[in-house]
Design a protein around this motif. Structure first.
Motif, PDB file in Angstrom:
ATOM      1  N   ARG A 201      -4.936   5.956  -7.502  1.00 51.43           N
ATOM      2  CA  ARG A 201      -6.197   5.362  -7.050  1.00 51.43           C
ATOM      3  C   ARG A 201      -6.126   4.877  -5.598  1.00 51.43           C
ATOM      4  NH1 ARG A 201      -8.314   1.157 -11.419  1.00 51.43           N
ATOM      5  NH2 ARG A 201     -10.165   1.406 -10.093  1.00 51.43           N
ATOM      6  N   LEU A 202      -5.050   5.206  -4.909  1.00 52.01           N
ATOM      7  CA  LEU A 202      -4.820   4.665  -3.575  1.00 52.01           C
ATOM      8  C   LEU A 202      -5.952   4.991  -2.604  1.00 52.01           C
ATOM      9  CD1 LEU A 202      -2.833   3.040  -1.862  1.00 52.01           C
ATOM     10  CD2 LEU A 202      -1.603   5.166  -1.378  1.00 52.01           C
ATOM     11  N   ASP A 203      -6.388   6.237  -2.587  1.00 52.23           N
ATOM     12  CA  ASP A 203      -7.445   6.624  -1.653  1.00 52.23           C
ATOM     13  C   ASP A 203      -8.782   5.979  -1.995  1.00 52.23           C
ATOM     14  OD1 ASP A 203      -5.849   8.162  -0.036  1.00 52.23           O
ATOM     15  OD2 ASP A 203      -6.201  10.012  -1.151  1.00 52.23           O
ATOM     16  N   ARG A 204      -8.986   5.632  -3.254  1.00 51.09           N
ATOM     17  CA  ARG A 204     -10.271   5.088  -3.678  1.00 51.09           C
ATOM     18  C   ARG A 204     -10.365   3.576  -3.509  1.00 51.09           C
ATOM     19  NH1 ARG A 204      -9.039   8.830  -7.688  1.00 51.09           N
ATOM     20  NH2 ARG A 204      -8.428   7.232  -9.192  1.00 51.09           N
ATOM     21  N   VAL A 205      -9.259   2.855  -3.754  1.00 53.07           N
ATOM     22  CA  VAL A 205      -9.344   1.387  -3.755  1.00 53.07           C
ATOM     23  C   VAL A 205      -8.488   0.730  -2.683  1.00 53.07           C
ATOM     24  CG1 VAL A 205      -9.895   1.401  -6.215  1.00 53.07           C
ATOM     25  CG2 VAL A 205      -7.514   1.101  -5.498  1.00 53.07           C
ATOM     26  N   GLY A 206      -7.594   1.489  -2.020  1.00 51.22           N
ATOM     27  CA  GLY A 206      -6.789   0.930  -0.943  1.00 51.22           C
ATOM     28  C   GLY A 206      -5.484   0.314  -1.411  1.00 51.22           C
ATOM     29  N   PRO A 207      -4.550   0.073  -0.477  1.00 49.18           N
ATOM     30  CA  PRO A 207      -3.199  -0.382  -0.836  1.00 49.18           C
ATOM     31  C   PRO A 207      -3.159  -1.765  -1.465  1.00 49.18           C
ATOM     32  CG  PRO A 207      -3.495  -0.347   1.552  1.00 49.18           C
ATOM     33  CD  PRO A 207      -4.674   0.334   0.973  1.00 49.18           C
ATOM     34  N   ASP A 208      -3.998  -2.684  -1.037  1.00 48.38           N
ATOM     35  CA  ASP A 208      -3.939  -4.034  -1.605  1.00 48.38           C
ATOM     36  C   ASP A 208      -4.292  -4.022  -3.086  1.00 48.38           C
ATOM     37  OD1 ASP A 208      -3.233  -4.999   0.865  1.00 48.38           O
ATOM     38  OD2 ASP A 208      -5.262  -5.655   1.401  1.00 48.38           O
ATOM     39  N   ARG A 209      -5.340  -3.307  -3.428  1.00 51.93           N
ATOM     40  CA  ARG A 209      -5.737  -3.247  -4.837  1.00 51.93           C
ATOM     41  C   ARG A 209      -4.708  -2.495  -5.659  1.00 51.93           C
ATOM     42  NH1 ARG A 209      -6.903  -5.541  -9.168  1.00 51.93           N
ATOM     43  NH2 ARG A 209      -8.090  -4.300 -10.687  1.00 51.93           N
ATOM     44  N   VAL A 210      -4.111  -1.417  -5.103  1.00 52.95           N
ATOM     45  CA  VAL A 210      -3.073  -0.684  -5.831  1.00 52.95           C
ATOM     46  C   VAL A 210      -1.862  -1.575  -6.069  1.00 52.95           C
ATOM     47  CG1 VAL A 210      -1.413   1.215  -5.660  1.00 52.95           C
ATOM     48  CG2 VAL A 210      -3.823   1.614  -5.130  1.00 52.95           C
ATOM     49  N   ALA A 211      -1.488  -2.374  -5.065  1.00 56.69           N
ATOM     50  CA  ALA A 211      -0.364  -3.300  -5.251  1.00 56.69           C
ATOM     51  C   ALA A 211      -0.648  -4.259  -6.396  1.00 56.69           C
ATOM     52  CB  ALA A 211      -0.105  -4.071  -3.963  1.00 56.69           C
ATOM     53  N   ALA A 223       7.942  -7.031  -4.650  1.00 55.41           N
ATOM     54  CA  ALA A 223       8.873  -6.178  -3.896  1.00 55.41           C
ATOM     55  C   ALA A 223       8.825  -4.745  -4.407  1.00 55.41           C
ATOM     56  CB  ALA A 223      10.288  -6.737  -3.999  1.00 55.41           C
ATOM     57  N   GLN A 224       8.738  -4.581  -5.739  1.00 54.74           N
ATOM     58  CA  GLN A 224       8.664  -3.234  -6.297  1.00 54.74           C
ATOM     59  C   GLN A 224       7.339  -2.560  -5.919  1.00 54.74           C
ATOM     60  OE1 GLN A 224       9.329  -4.444 -10.368  1.00 54.74           O
ATOM     61  NE2 GLN A 224      11.391  -3.559 -10.403  1.00 54.74           N
ATOM     62  N   ALA A 225       6.246  -3.318  -5.935  1.00 56.05           N
ATOM     63  CA  ALA A 225       4.968  -2.753  -5.530  1.00 56.05           C
ATOM     64  C   ALA A 225       4.998  -2.312  -4.076  1.00 56.05           C
ATOM     65  CB  ALA A 225       3.850  -3.781  -5.754  1.00 56.05           C
ATOM     66  N   LYS A 226       5.643  -3.111  -3.226  1.00 59.14           N
ATOM     67  CA  LYS A 226       5.766  -2.752  -1.815  1.00 59.14           C
ATOM     68  C   LYS A 226       6.572  -1.473  -1.652  1.00 59.14           C
ATOM     69  CE  LYS A 226       7.239  -4.670   2.645  1.00 59.14           C
ATOM     70  NZ  LYS A 226       7.818  -5.860   3.335  1.00 59.14           N
ATOM     71  N   ALA A 227       7.632  -1.311  -2.458  1.00 55.70           N
ATOM     72  CA  ALA A 227       8.447  -0.095  -2.394  1.00 55.70           C
ATOM     73  C   ALA A 227       7.634   1.129  -2.837  1.00 55.70           C
ATOM     74  CB  ALA A 227       9.687  -0.252  -3.262  1.00 55.70           C
ATOM     75  N   CYS A 228       6.818   0.978  -3.894  1.00 53.60           N
ATOM     76  CA  CYS A 228       5.978   2.085  -4.363  1.00 53.60           C
ATOM     77  C   CYS A 228       5.004   2.524  -3.271  1.00 53.60           C
ATOM     78  CB  CYS A 228       5.205   1.671  -5.609  1.00 53.60           C
ATOM     79  SG  CYS A 228       6.213   1.415  -7.076  1.00 53.60           S
ATOM     80  N   LEU A 229       4.422   1.561  -2.569  1.00 51.38           N
ATOM     81  CA  LEU A 229       3.494   1.895  -1.496  1.00 51.38           C
ATOM     82  C   LEU A 229       4.219   2.537  -0.318  1.00 51.38           C
ATOM     83  CD1 LEU A 229       1.201  -1.258  -1.585  1.00 51.38           C
ATOM     84  CD2 LEU A 229       0.593   1.064  -2.267  1.00 51.38           C
ATOM     85  N   ALA A 230       5.449   2.122  -0.050  1.00 47.52           N
ATOM     86  CA  ALA A 230       6.229   2.743   1.022  1.00 47.52           C
ATOM     87  C   ALA A 230       6.493   4.211   0.709  1.00 47.52           C
ATOM     88  CB  ALA A 230       7.540   1.986   1.222  1.00 47.52           C
ATOM     89  N   LEU A 231       6.792   4.523  -0.550  1.00 49.93           N
ATOM     90  CA  LEU A 231       6.984   5.921  -0.949  1.00 49.93           C
ATOM     91  C   LEU A 231       5.685   6.699  -0.753  1.00 49.93           C
ATOM     92  CD1 LEU A 231       8.899   8.039  -2.367  1.00 49.93           C
ATOM     93  CD2 LEU A 231       7.721   7.402  -4.488  1.00 49.93           C
ATOM     94  N   ALA A 232       4.555   6.110  -1.137  1.00 52.81           N
ATOM     95  CA  ALA A 232       3.275   6.805  -1.053  1.00 52.81           C
ATOM     96  C   ALA A 232       2.850   7.080   0.384  1.00 52.81           C
ATOM     97  CB  ALA A 232       2.204   5.989  -1.768  1.00 52.81           C
ATOM     98  N   GLU A 233       3.393   6.345   1.339  1.00 49.38           N
ATOM     99  CA  GLU A 233       3.035   6.542   2.738  1.00 49.38           C
ATOM    100  C   GLU A 233       3.717   7.752   3.369  1.00 49.38           C
ATOM    101  OE1 GLU A 233       4.050   2.906   4.625  1.00 49.38           O
ATOM    102  OE2 GLU A 233       2.368   1.770   3.772  1.00 49.38           O
ATOM    103  N   ILE A 234       4.706   8.316   2.701  1.00 44.38           N
ATOM    104  CA  ILE A 234       5.481   9.418   3.276  1.00 44.38           C
ATOM    105  C   ILE A 234       4.661  10.708   3.232  1.00 44.38           C
ATOM    106  CG2 ILE A 234       7.539  10.867   2.992  1.00 44.38           C
ATOM    107  CD1 ILE A 234       8.965   8.382   1.911  1.00 44.38           C
ATOM    108  N   SER A 235       4.578  11.374   4.370  1.00 39.16           N
ATOM    109  CA  SER A 235       3.857  12.642   4.474  1.00 39.16           C
ATOM    110  C   SER A 235       4.494  13.453   5.591  1.00 39.16           C
ATOM    111  CB  SER A 235       2.373  12.398   4.765  1.00 39.16           C
ATOM    112  OG  SER A 235       1.678  13.618   4.923  1.00 39.16           O
TER     113      SER A 235
END
Length: 451
Positions: A201-211, A223-235
């Motif tokens: 749902r990252l593109d629909r609701v943004g990183p704060d809501r996904v966290a 900390a785990q949520a921050k790590a998940c978002l760091a992985l999702a930023e890789i392109s």
């Protein structure tokens, strides 16, 4: 009877749009067959327990029942629904017919599907999908996951979708769910499926809501949520994404397996069509049945509308007892793709009817003569119709002009050029003698051109 009104979400293309759709479908069909996929059509309905057994889709299913059932017959229609995609019906078909299929089994389907979602631009309740899948018995080699973007690149890459000459009109975003699941397990999350659904749902609701969702639904710490978002930023458009994943410092065998599989997909695509694929680790695909590579395809210039082609690897969708048929598939949302382009006036066709030649009608007594000329032209593959009435020739020419027909054929006293038959290009005014068994229009006029 009151004036009919359109039903939202059920598009009806006008003839010029329909001809464009047929052109696109023929290009897709031809490409699928060039890659060895055989055609298949499955029924429109499936038992509800089959439609709903994978993923949260109950709100999207249209139920099927007769308006007036027979009270003396056992209930049977109550448990049927229209299929909302072609993957689930295909999996059912494989299980039913496994004894008669040759594996690996490669098929394509081009069919209507129905989905009860809120209609909006590019999203419909009834729409056409073009699917390819390959399934095998027990195991399926990962090299198929690298092949599928090539098929889609060839099928859509040659279409006139508003790009400069030679430029690909699409970009396929690719991820591998093993990367996500392995990473989540590696950082200590115990519910990787919930984490995947949140990240999807990252593109629909943004990183704060996904966290927040990761904390609420997947049991993640901040900390785990921050790590998940760091992985999702890789392109990355090349295999360098693997280095970025390694730099996060998480280790897990499933993560390593997913990275290796995604590297193969990206490198294979780069060798076939540079720029076609990009590794994007935010792509998760919310349906639960995906287990490996997942794809989402952006139409360049229309990225804000989301994916027009998606799919992925599924290992457990087609299973019954000990029988297991893993597969990989990808689906082009043909109606979605065309709806966006029609809405932007980005596609056109050179004329609004297939007809290349209108055979004029001298008078009703000689309609048979005009019919014979039309038949002779059609026999050589020239789309032809006869004028609807024996009006003055000027009116018959204006009829052709209004419909975009480029040529008008004027019968002479007999049936051939020696009897005075002529054909007129009504755009330029040029008129020449012609015989129905030999005259040929220029190639660019024979059929409508999509541009």
């Amino acid at each position: 009877m009151s004036k009919p009104t359109p039903i939202s979400g059920f598009p009806e293309w006008a003839p010029p749009q329909r001809m464009i759709e047929q052109y696109v479908l023929e290009r897709i069909r031809r490409t699928f067959e060039l890659y060895g996929f055989a055609p298949l059509e499955t029924r429109a309905v499936e038992p509800l327990d089959q439609l709903l057994r994978k993923g949260e889709t109950s709100k999207e299913v249209y139920l099927v029942r007769r308006l007036q059932g027979d009270p003396d017959e056992p209930a049977g229609d109550d448990g049927l629904g229209l299929h909302f995609d072609l993957t689930v019906p295909f999996a059912r078909y494989v299980l039913e017919n496994a004894g008669r299929l040759q594996f690996p089994f490669r098929r394509y389907q081009i069919q209507k599907v129905w989905r009860g979602e809120r209609p909006q631009e590019g999203r419909y309740r009834e729409f056409l999908q073009a699917d390819i899948d390959v399934v095998d018995r027990d195991t399926l080699s990962p090299h198929y996951e690298a092949e599928f973007p090539l098929v889609i690149g060839d099928a859509l890459g040659g279409l006139p979708l508003g790009q400069a000459d030679g430029a690909l009109p699409i970009r396929i975003q690719v991820n591998n769910r093993k990367i996500c699941e392995g990473f989540y397990l590696g950082i200590g999350l115990t519910d990787p499926d919930a984490a995947l659904r949140a990240v999807d749902r990252l593109d629909r609701v943004g990183p704060d809501r996904v966290a927040a969702l990761l904390v609420e639904t997947a049991g993640a710490t901040e900390a785990q949520a921050k790590a998940c978002l760091a992985l999702a930023e890789i392109s990355a458009a090349d295999a360098s994404f693997a280095d970025a994943v390694a730099a996060l410092g998480v280790r897990h065998p499933l993560l390593d397996e997913g990275v290796a599989e995604l590297v193969r997909v990206i490198e294979t695509a780069a060798g076939h069509a540079p720029g076609l694929c990009v590794a994007d680790l935010r792509i998760a695909r919310g349906l639960d049945y995906y287990t490996g590579t997942v794809y989402e395809t952006q139409l360049l210039g229309y990225e804000r509308f989301g994916s027009v082609c998606s799919g992925g690897r599924y290992d457990n969708l087609a299973t019954a007892g000990t029988a297991r048929f893993p597969g990989v598939g990808i689906s082009v949302g043909v109606t979605r793709l065309l709806g966006l382009l029609f809405g932007a006036d980005a596609l056109s066709i050179s004329r609004s009817v297939p007809t290349c030649v209108l055979v004029a009608l001298v008078d009703e007594e000689r309609r048979t003569q005009s019919d014979r000329i039309a038949a002779a032209l059609r026999a050589r593959g020239i789309p032809t119709e006869v004028a609807p009435s024996a009006a003055k020739f000027g009116k018959q020419i204006r009829y052709a002009e209004r419909r975009g027909i480029p040529y008008v054929w004027f019968p002479g006293a007999g049936d051939g050029a020696e009897a005075g038959d002529t054909v007129k290009d009504i755009r330029s005014g040029d008129q020449v003698s012609a015989a129905a068994d030999s005259w040929q229009p220029p190639a660019e006029d024979l059929l409508p051109r999509v541009g």
